[in-house]
Design an enzyme around this catalytic site. Structure first.
Site, short mmCIF file in Angstrom:
data_model
loop_
_atom_site.label_atom_id
_atom_site.label_comp_id
_atom_site.label_asym_id
_atom_site.label_seq_id
_atom_site.Cartn_x
_atom_site.Cartn_y
_atom_site.Cartn_z
N GLY A 265 0.80 -1.22 0.00
CA GLY A 265 0.00 0.00 0.00
C GLY A 265 0.83 1.26 0.00
O GLY A 265 2.06 1.23 -0.04
N GLY A 267 2.18 4.97 1.51
CA GLY A 267 2.62 5.51 2.80
C GLY A 267 3.98 5.02 3.24
O GLY A 267 4.60 4.15 2.62
N VAL A 269 4.94 3.50 6.06
CA VAL A 269 5.10 2.20 6.70
C VAL A 269 5.21 1.09 5.65
O VAL A 269 6.11 0.26 5.69
CB VAL A 269 3.93 1.95 7.69
CG1 VAL A 269 3.99 0.54 8.23
CG2 VAL A 269 3.99 2.96 8.82
N GLU A 290 -1.01 -1.41 -6.97
CA GLU A 290 -1.64 -0.26 -7.63
C GLU A 290 -0.70 0.92 -7.69
O GLU A 290 -0.86 1.81 -8.50
CB GLU A 290 -2.93 0.12 -6.92
CG GLU A 290 -2.69 0.58 -5.49
CD GLU A 290 -3.93 1.08 -4.81
OE1 GLU A 290 -4.99 0.51 -5.02
OE2 GLU A 290 -3.82 2.05 -4.04
N ASN A 380 -7.25 9.55 4.77
CA ASN A 380 -7.09 9.61 3.32
C ASN A 380 -8.25 8.95 2.58
O ASN A 380 -8.82 9.52 1.67
CB ASN A 380 -5.79 8.91 2.90
CG ASN A 380 -4.57 9.56 3.52
OD1 ASN A 380 -4.54 10.79 3.68
ND2 ASN A 380 -3.58 8.77 3.88
N GLY A 384 -7.13 1.29 -2.40
CA GLY A 384 -7.26 -0.08 -2.91
C GLY A 384 -7.18 -1.13 -1.83
O GLY A 384 -7.25 -2.32 -2.13
N1 COA Z 1 -4.95 7.15 15.58
C1 COA Z 1 -4.71 8.40 15.16
N2 COA Z 1 -3.69 8.73 14.33
C2 COA Z 1 -2.86 7.74 13.95
C3 COA Z 1 -3.03 6.42 14.37
C4 COA Z 1 -4.13 6.13 15.22
N3 COA Z 1 -4.35 4.89 15.64
N4 COA Z 1 -2.04 5.67 13.84
C5 COA Z 1 -1.28 6.49 13.10
N5 COA Z 1 -1.76 7.74 13.16
C6 COA Z 1 -1.23 8.94 12.52
C7 COA Z 1 0.26 9.08 12.65
O1 COA Z 1 0.61 9.63 13.88
C8 COA Z 1 0.60 9.98 11.47
O2 COA Z 1 0.22 11.29 11.83
P1 COA Z 1 1.02 12.57 11.26
O3 COA Z 1 0.73 12.58 9.78
O4 COA Z 1 0.39 13.70 11.99
O5 COA Z 1 2.45 12.31 11.59
C9 COA Z 1 -0.40 9.52 10.39
O6 COA Z 1 -1.44 8.81 11.11
C10 COA Z 1 0.21 8.61 9.35
O7 COA Z 1 0.78 7.53 10.00
P2 COA Z 1 2.15 6.86 9.58
O8 COA Z 1 2.53 5.94 10.70
O9 COA Z 1 3.14 7.90 9.17
O10 COA Z 1 1.73 5.91 8.41
P3 COA Z 1 1.60 6.00 6.83
O11 COA Z 1 2.20 7.20 6.19
O12 COA Z 1 2.11 4.69 6.38
O13 COA Z 1 0.02 6.11 6.61
C11 COA Z 1 -2.26 5.33 6.60
C12 COA Z 1 -0.85 5.21 7.20
C13 COA Z 1 -3.17 4.28 7.22
C14 COA Z 1 -2.84 6.73 6.89
C15 COA Z 1 -2.13 5.14 5.06
O14 COA Z 1 -1.47 3.94 4.81
C16 COA Z 1 -3.49 5.10 4.38
O15 COA Z 1 -4.08 6.12 4.11
N6 COA Z 1 -4.02 3.90 4.10
C17 COA Z 1 -5.33 3.73 3.52
C18 COA Z 1 -5.26 3.57 2.04
C19 COA Z 1 -4.57 2.31 1.64
O16 COA Z 1 -4.25 1.45 2.43
N7 COA Z 1 -4.32 2.13 0.39
C20 COA Z 1 -3.69 0.87 0.02
C21 COA Z 1 -3.55 0.64 -1.31
S1 COA Z 1 -2.48 1.94 -1.97
#
Ligand code: COA
Length: 497
Positions: A265, A267, A269, A290, A380, A384
């Site tokens: 995915g 991001g 992580v 994707e 966000n 996918g």
């Molecule tokens: N509650 C509140 N905030 C949380 C949290 C929780 N349980 N867990 C993480 N966060 C916050 C982090 O602190 C960080 O905040 P910041 O932007 O203010 O620093 C933010 O969420 C992003 O977290 P991060 O650990 O940096 O992860 P990431 O960049 O890998 O993003 C998702 C994680 C879940 C937001 C992102 O993967 C996403 O939007 N996923 C949904 C879409 C998807 O999975 N698509 C997959 C196919 S492409």
């Protein structure tokens, strides 16, 4: 315009070159736009920016449908200008996020493979203008996309009008890596003839009815780089746990060291976890995803990834220079497809993907929330992740066990919004460890998740919750009045502790 006109090989279109302002002036209040662009890659840039400019002196709203998130600050500028009525199916911009959460604009958070079905069936607003970034247009009327395909082919096919933005800053060597296939309408379809990651099943560009092309705009503006952060200690630990899980699958004879096609995915992580494969024994890998982020190109460079199929390429600034500056090295290892195909359940199930996506939080039974902070505020979107999670061979979710310096536990008693139910989630991973949930009943899942994945700060508290829940009984025991008490406490005091 000079040599750029050669990018339009369909001669009859050469007289339709216009500037972005004229194109933007055709867009009326209430119209629906289908814009190219997927995770900051290949977005139409000039016409949306000209439209935003128009909002300085005029008041109007349009619906904005895309592949996924846009770059070039377009989602931010759209949100600031207040000209979006409805946005679909994904965004990732902090300002737009705020406007959505304040109720100033509507957002339809949709599985990325499924927007195609809604458009084909006429379920959502018809597309008035498709605005599509391209490398050029061939003699036989194929629009050659750039760094993403997304929903562009669909928008072009179903839109009443098409505007093409030929972007001369995009790497010309991308021509030939796209594979556009039309599944047709539901009820009249044949199986999608894709049985291997590198199969080509369509044509190298988007067929367009030349009559619909209202104008062609020339631009010269690179994609926005991705904003992912570097790997850190926790993501390295998560990668190590994931590798250990994959090793156990190899030992059990369910996988080989070639694994199975990988999806990862968006991001920070997900990228960092994929990087973990660099120093592993796994080899000759394939990617069916994707979006391709930096890690996939590092794996290609290291000779670990043989082939990668995707709907877009989204790289950091440094990686973009390296990859786009040497693209001949990568061309024969890549295919870009419509998101309907990159995310199609039929193919995900057929190829048996290993799918790795990121959770915001998950609960003690394995329900995953990827989208809504504390159950209410959009982050966000599901993107996918649902397409892949429900249909993959292995549906893996990763997240750090705590967020915001420990004030939030990302493993919670009950997920406050559920994107991926316990039925769609096989393995959950935090830096503490992993829990393989396959074949486990809820009463087996909870202890495993608590012991393997919860941060030590929250473990005792979670054990207490589960013991109390058990005393109440049920297939999936809960203390309902306390199920969201951690989130309520966070809202009241600023910490779940
Ligand atoms: N509650 C509140 N905030 C949380 C949290 C929780 N349980 N867990 C993480 N966060 C916050 C982090 O602190 C960080 O905040 P910041 O932007 O203010 O620093 C933010 O969420 C992003 O977290 P991060 O650990 O940096 O992860 P990431 O960049 O890998 O993003 C998702 C994680 C879940 C937001 C992102 O993967 C996403 O939007 N996923 C949904 C879409 C998807 O999975 N698509 C997959 C196919 S492409």
């Amino acid at each position: 315009m000079g040599h750029t006109i050669e990018r339009i090989k369909a001669i009859q279109l050469q007289e339709r070159i216009i500037d972005a302002e004229l194109a933007a002036s055709w867009i009326q209040d209430g119209m629906t736009l289908g814009l190219s662009g997927f995770t900051r890659a290949g977005d139409a840039k000039a016409v949306p920016l000209a439209l935003i400019k128009r909002a300085e002196t005029e008041s109007f709203k349009v619906n904005v449908f895309t592949g996924a998130s846009l770059g070039s600050d377009i989602d931010r500028l759209f949100a600031e200008a207040g000209i979006v009525g409805k946005r679909l199916p994904f965004q990732a911009d902090p300002v737009m996020r705020k406007k959505i959460n304040e109720g100033d604009m509507l957002f339809v958070d949709h599985h990325l493979s499924q927007t195609a079905e809604w458009i084909k069936a006429g379920v959502i607003e018809p597309i008035d203008f498709a605005i599509i970034e391209a490398l050029g247009i061939t003699e036989d009327g194929l629009i050659i996309p750039t760094t993403s395909v997304g929903n562009s082919a669909l928008f072009v096919q179903y839109a009443k009008n098409v505007i093409v933005e030929i972007n001369t800053a995009q790497p010309a060597l991308f021509e030939g890596i796209h594979d556009i296939y039309d599944t047709g309408r539901q009820g009249e379809r044949l199986p999608i003839p894709l049985t291997r990651v590198d199969d080509r099943i369509g044509v190298p560009g988007i067929p367009v009815d030349l009559e619909k092309v209202r104008g062609i705009v020339f631009t010269h503006q690179p994609d926005s780089p991705s904003t992912i952060a570097a790997a850190d200690e926790e993501t390295e630990q998560m990668a190590e746990h994931l590798l250990n899980f994959l090793r156990s699958e190899v030992r059990a004879g369910r996988l080989t060291e070639r694994l199975a096609p990988l999806q990862s995915g968006i991001g920070t992580v997900a990228n960092a976890v994929l990087q973990g494969l660099l120093d592993s024994e796994f080899d000759d890998l394939e990617v069916y995803s994707e979006v391709l982020q930096d890690a996939v190109f590092e794996l290609i460079d290291a000779g670990k990834v043989r082939f990668a199929s995707s709907s877009s390429i989204t790289l950091s600034e440094e990686k973009m220079k390296q990859v786009y500056g040497n693209f001949e090295k990568y061309r024969d290892k890549l295919i870009l497809r419509p998101q309907e195909i990159s995310n199609h359940p039929e193919i995900i199930r057929r190829l048996g993907l290993i799918s790795i996506n990121t959770a915001l939080e998950f609960d003690i039974y394995g329900n995953v929330n990827s989208t809504h902070v504390s159950g209410t505020k959009m982050m966000n979107g599901i993107g996918g992740s649902g397409d892949f999670a429900r249909n993959a061979r292995l549906s893996i979710f990763v997240t750090k066990s705590i967020a915001k310096g420990g004030r939030i536990s990302s493993v919670v008693p009950f997920a406050t919004h559920i994107d991926h139910t316990e039925h769609d989630v096989d393995i959950v991973v935090t830096e503490q460890g992993y829990a393989d949930l396959r074949g486990l009943a809820p009463r087996e899942r909870a202890p495993r998740i608590i012991e393997n994945c919860v941060h030590p700060m929250y473990k005792e508290k979670m054990r207490d919750y589960y013991m109390e829940a058990l005393a109440r009984g049920g297939q999936t025991p809960h203390v309902l009045e306390q199920a969201f008490s951690w989130h309520a406490k966070l809202a009241q005091t600023g910490t779940m502790l």
